[in-house]
Structure formats: C-alpha cells, structure tokens
Design a protein around this motif. Structure first.
Motif, PDB file in Angstrom:
ATOM      1  N   LYS A   1      67.237  53.338  28.096  1.00 32.38           N
ATOM      2  CA  LYS A   1      66.883  54.537  27.343  1.00 32.38           C
ATOM      3  C   LYS A   1      65.823  54.195  26.296  1.00 32.38           C
ATOM      4  CE  LYS A   1      71.599  56.385  27.638  1.00 32.38           C
ATOM      5  NZ  LYS A   1      72.830  56.711  26.855  1.00 32.38           N
ATOM      6  N   GLY A   2      65.003  55.181  25.962  1.00 31.85           N
ATOM      7  CA  GLY A   2      64.040  54.990  24.903  1.00 31.85           C
ATOM      8  C   GLY A   2      64.734  54.879  23.548  1.00 31.85           C
ATOM      9  N   GLU A   3      64.002  54.396  22.564  1.00 31.32           N
ATOM     10  CA  GLU A   3      64.575  54.258  21.230  1.00 31.32           C
ATOM     11  C   GLU A   3      64.781  55.631  20.585  1.00 31.32           C
ATOM     12  OE1 GLU A   3      63.575  50.661  18.748  1.00 31.32           O
ATOM     13  OE2 GLU A   3      61.703  50.925  19.862  1.00 31.32           O
TER      14      GLU A   3
ATOM     15  N   ALA B   1      61.155  55.518  28.111  1.00 30.33           N
ATOM     16  CA  ALA B   1      62.097  54.539  28.665  1.00 30.33           C
ATOM     17  C   ALA B   1      61.520  53.133  28.528  1.00 30.33           C
ATOM     18  CB  ALA B   1      62.374  54.846  30.129  1.00 30.33           C
ATOM     19  N   ARG B   2      62.404  52.174  28.281  1.00 28.04           N
ATOM     20  CA  ARG B   2      61.993  50.783  28.106  1.00 28.04           C
ATOM     21  C   ARG B   2      62.415  49.969  29.328  1.00 28.04           C
ATOM     22  NH1 ARG B   2      65.244  49.636  22.833  1.00 28.04           N
ATOM     23  NH2 ARG B   2      66.644  51.034  23.969  1.00 28.04           N
ATOM     24  N   PRO B   3      61.572  49.094  29.803  1.00 32.05           N
ATOM     25  CA  PRO B   3      61.901  48.349  31.025  1.00 32.05           C
ATOM     26  C   PRO B   3      63.079  47.406  30.830  1.00 32.05           C
ATOM     27  CG  PRO B   3      59.919  47.471  30.014  1.00 32.05           C
ATOM     28  CD  PRO B   3      60.251  48.728  29.276  1.00 32.05           C
ATOM     29  N   GLY B   4      63.842  47.230  31.899  1.00 33.52           N
ATOM     30  CA  GLY B   4      64.901  46.232  31.902  1.00 33.52           C
ATOM     31  C   GLY B   4      64.327  44.869  32.264  1.00 33.52           C
ATOM     32  N   ARG B   5      65.208  43.927  32.544  1.00 37.58           N
ATOM     33  CA  ARG B   5      64.785  42.558  32.851  1.00 37.58           C
ATOM     34  C   ARG B   5      64.781  42.314  34.360  1.00 37.58           C
ATOM     35  NH1 ARG B   5      69.378  40.467  28.778  1.00 37.58           N
ATOM     36  NH2 ARG B   5      70.407  42.061  30.037  1.00 37.58           N
TER      37      ARG B   5
ATOM     38  N   VAL C   1      67.405  35.238  29.212  1.00 39.60           N
ATOM     39  CA  VAL C   1      66.293  36.092  29.620  1.00 39.60           C
ATOM     40  C   VAL C   1      66.244  37.286  28.682  1.00 39.60           C
ATOM     41  CG1 VAL C   1      65.242  37.398  31.509  1.00 39.60           C
ATOM     42  CG2 VAL C   1      66.616  35.358  32.013  1.00 39.60           C
ATOM     43  N   GLN C   2      65.170  37.368  27.895  1.00 38.08           N
ATOM     44  CA  GLN C   2      65.012  38.450  26.928  1.00 38.08           C
ATOM     45  C   GLN C   2      64.405  39.678  27.582  1.00 38.08           C
ATOM     46  OE1 GLN C   2      66.160  38.057  23.845  1.00 38.08           O
ATOM     47  NE2 GLN C   2      66.705  35.909  24.208  1.00 38.08           N
ATOM     48  N   PHE C   3      64.633  40.827  26.947  1.00 39.84           N
ATOM     49  CA  PHE C   3      63.977  42.049  27.414  1.00 39.84           C
ATOM     50  C   PHE C   3      62.464  41.936  27.172  1.00 39.84           C
ATOM     51  CE2 PHE C   3      68.293  43.698  26.688  1.00 39.84           C
ATOM     52  CZ  PHE C   3      68.501  44.341  27.889  1.00 39.84           C
ATOM     53  N   PRO C   4      61.668  42.626  27.993  1.00 38.69           N
ATOM     54  CA  PRO C   4      60.214  42.528  27.825  1.00 38.69           C
ATOM     55  C   PRO C   4      59.731  42.897  26.431  1.00 38.69           C
ATOM     56  CG  PRO C   4      60.757  43.570  29.906  1.00 38.69           C
ATOM     57  CD  PRO C   4      62.047  43.417  29.160  1.00 38.69           C
ATOM     58  N   ASP C   5      60.464  43.785  25.740  1.00 36.88           N
ATOM     59  CA  ASP C   5      60.054  44.171  24.391  1.00 36.88           C
ATOM     60  C   ASP C   5      60.624  43.258  23.323  1.00 36.88           C
ATOM     61  OD1 ASP C   5      62.686  44.950  24.472  1.00 36.88           O
ATOM     62  OD2 ASP C   5      62.282  47.093  24.373  1.00 36.88           O
ATOM     63  N   GLY C   6      61.266  42.153  23.758  1.00 34.86           N
ATOM     64  CA  GLY C   6      61.750  41.159  22.828  1.00 34.86           C
ATOM     65  C   GLY C   6      63.122  41.426  22.248  1.00 34.86           C
ATOM     66  N   GLU C   7      63.773  42.511  22.659  1.00 37.56           N
ATOM     67  CA  GLU C   7      65.094  42.833  22.111  1.00 37.56           C
ATOM     68  C   GLU C   7      66.196  42.129  22.884  1.00 37.56           C
ATOM     69  OE1 GLU C   7      65.691  46.996  21.729  1.00 37.56           O
ATOM     70  OE2 GLU C   7      63.873  47.316  20.580  1.00 37.56           O
TER      71      GLU C   7
END
Length: 307
Positions: free
Chosen positions: A152-154, A197-201, A301-307
C-alpha cells in the motif's frame, strides 16, 4: 526477508563450504532452495530451524539433492506430522521419489512431490508468489523467483487530520484499504491521502546455469539475485562446457537486469581461499553491490525504498 546461505560450494563440499542450499525466511514463511548433502547440519549450525514446508529443487545433480533423505528422516525423528512439498523440475518426480525411498522406508508424514516448469506459479500466497524460471544446465533445471506484491502507498496522516479534518479512527483504515469515506458532507477519495503503491521485494535464485536471457528477464529490478558463479574468467571455456557461469557472466546478467545486489555462489573448489577473485571480476562489470556468498552468511533483503 532474511536469506541464509547454508551451502555455497560447487559440486563437492570443502572444509569451508557445504554443497548448495539456501534458506529464506519471508516474514515467518520458511522456504528451502536446494538441499545438498549435509544441509540439515547446516540448518542446525546456523540456527534456521526445521520449520520448512516447501523445498524448491533446481535440478537433480547430487550436490543439490543428496541432503533430502537425511532431512526428511530428521523430520520423522522429530515427530513431524505436517506435510512437506518438494517442487522439482518436470520429468524428475520419479527420481525424487526413488531418492526419498532409497533406504527402504518412507516418511510417516505426507510428502508431496510437485513437478514444475518454467513459467509456473509454484506457490501463491496473499502477499507474494514463487515462480519457476527457465535456466540452461546439462539436465532438466529451473530457477525460482520470490516476488512480493506491491505494498500500500504511504498514508498522509498529517493531511488527513490537519487539512481534511478527519480524526484518527476507522476512516483512516478504510482510506488506506482504498475505500472512500464520507466526512463533513463530502466524499474523501483514497488517493487524496494515500500515496502510490510501493514495490515489494524480489529474490531470485538460479541454481546451476549458463548465463541466459530468461534469467535476465526474470531478474529485472530484483533486490537480490543469487547466481551461479562457479568459475573465474580463467576457466571460461570450462564453464561453458559444464553449463555453468563465470563471475563476470553473472555480473553481466545482473547489470542487464538492473538488480540491486548480486550474490555469487556455487564456487568451484579451485578457488578455495581465493573467492575474492570472483567478486573482483564481477565488480568490473556490475556497478551495484556484488559479493561472494559464504556459508552461514545472512542477508536481510530490504524494500526498494529502504524501509
């Protein structure tokens, strides 16, 4: 997502490296990729535990499967009752069954052997899936991709509360789920307070393979690519003859696919104590992070957005 390298040697074990196996903990779902001889001891040594329900086999060469009978027997000794699924390339089910029953016994719990082909969705979960991909080795073989769904998006709480006047509560949850809400006589649409939406890993494991376009395509944008890098360039012809990759070839795949991190594995015994040579050659071709996997190494393995 935590990846534990249980075995990183090519063909035969060494005093420092066991044969091929990777353990992946995806938010409490435990998956094993390949199971070379001695894998169960590596699982104990590196603390992964045995709560594995799915084993993904890339191909049936001994250094990738000879640990299966021992692991299944250990499950039996531990009074396991839950079923285990073994996913294996198309046409190899009978061989896996023979391997399991080689000592004249069968596990007391259910063991399902599932044949898979490139392109198959092998495991479908609410937040991710595991797919089989085409590889190029000397026998029936596949690789695997674990791809998470978009997240989900922020949620912009400050805007919701201060600009739109929506107090914290159930309406926040509805908006974050993508549902509009009524507030102060107007309809608030989710996109007003929820970002894109934010990409998964994405995790990719090739098993043994020549460098192939199918792996490049499957690895596009992957967060971690674990690629066969059996040889350095000094054995490039040997790599081709045995259907393996060199470290530079693995790096070319990673570069073309735009992956974030490349892990080199299945290291030939001829490079004992010289593994950094492989990493150095890979870094000549790939600008992202590249390293040679070592037994016991853990990778978060981090999320692409670093979270």
């Amino acid at each position: 997502m935590r990846v534990t390298f249980l075995g990183t040697s090519g063909a035969i074990p060494t005093t420092q490296r066991n044969t091929s196996s990777i353990f992946v903990n995806r938010e409490g779902d435990y998956h094993l990729f390949d199971c070379g001889e001695g894998t169960q001891r590596q699982m104990m040594r590196y603390g992964t535990g045995f709560a594995v329900d799915h084993l993904f086999v890339t191909h049936l060469h001994g250094d990738h499967v000879l640990g299966i009978p021992g692991l299944l027997q250990t499950f039996d000794f531990n009074d396991r009752e839950e079923p285990v699924a073994i996913h294996t390339p198309a046409g190899t089910r009978g061989n896996v069954k023979q391997l399991i029953e080689a000592n004249g016994t069968t596990p007391s719990y259910p063991v399902r052997i599932n044949e898979v082909s490139a392109g198959d969705t092998v495991l479908d979960r609410p937040e991710y899936e595991i797919r089989a991909i085409a590889t190029d080795h000397r026998c029936a073989s596949v690789g695997y991709v674990l791809a998470e769904d978009d997240r989900k998006g922020e949620f912009d709480r400050e805007k919701a509360e201060e600009e739109l006047g929506i107090p914290p509560g159930p309406k926040y949850s509805k908006l974050h789920r993508g549902e509009p809400v009524e507030h102060d006589g107007r309809t608030i649409e989710p996109e007003e307070v929820v970002g894109p939406a934010r990409p998964g890993r994405t995790f990719v494991y090739t098993g043994d393979t020549l460098p192939t376009e199918s792996v490049v395509e499957a690895s596009e944008g992957a967060d971690l690519l674990v690629h066969d890098a059996t040889f350095a360039e000094d054995r490039k012809e040997r790599a081709k003859a045995t259907a393996h990759s060199t470290a530079k070839e693995a790096a070319d795949v990673a570069r073309q696919a735009g992956v974030r991190t490349l892990a080199l594995t299945h290291v030939s015994t001829r490079y004992a104590g010289q593994a950094e040579k492989l990493a150095g050659e890979a870094r000549e071709r790939f600008d992202g992070e590249a390293f040679v996997a070592e037994d016991g190494m853990e990778r978060h393995v981090q999320f692409p957005d670093g979270e």
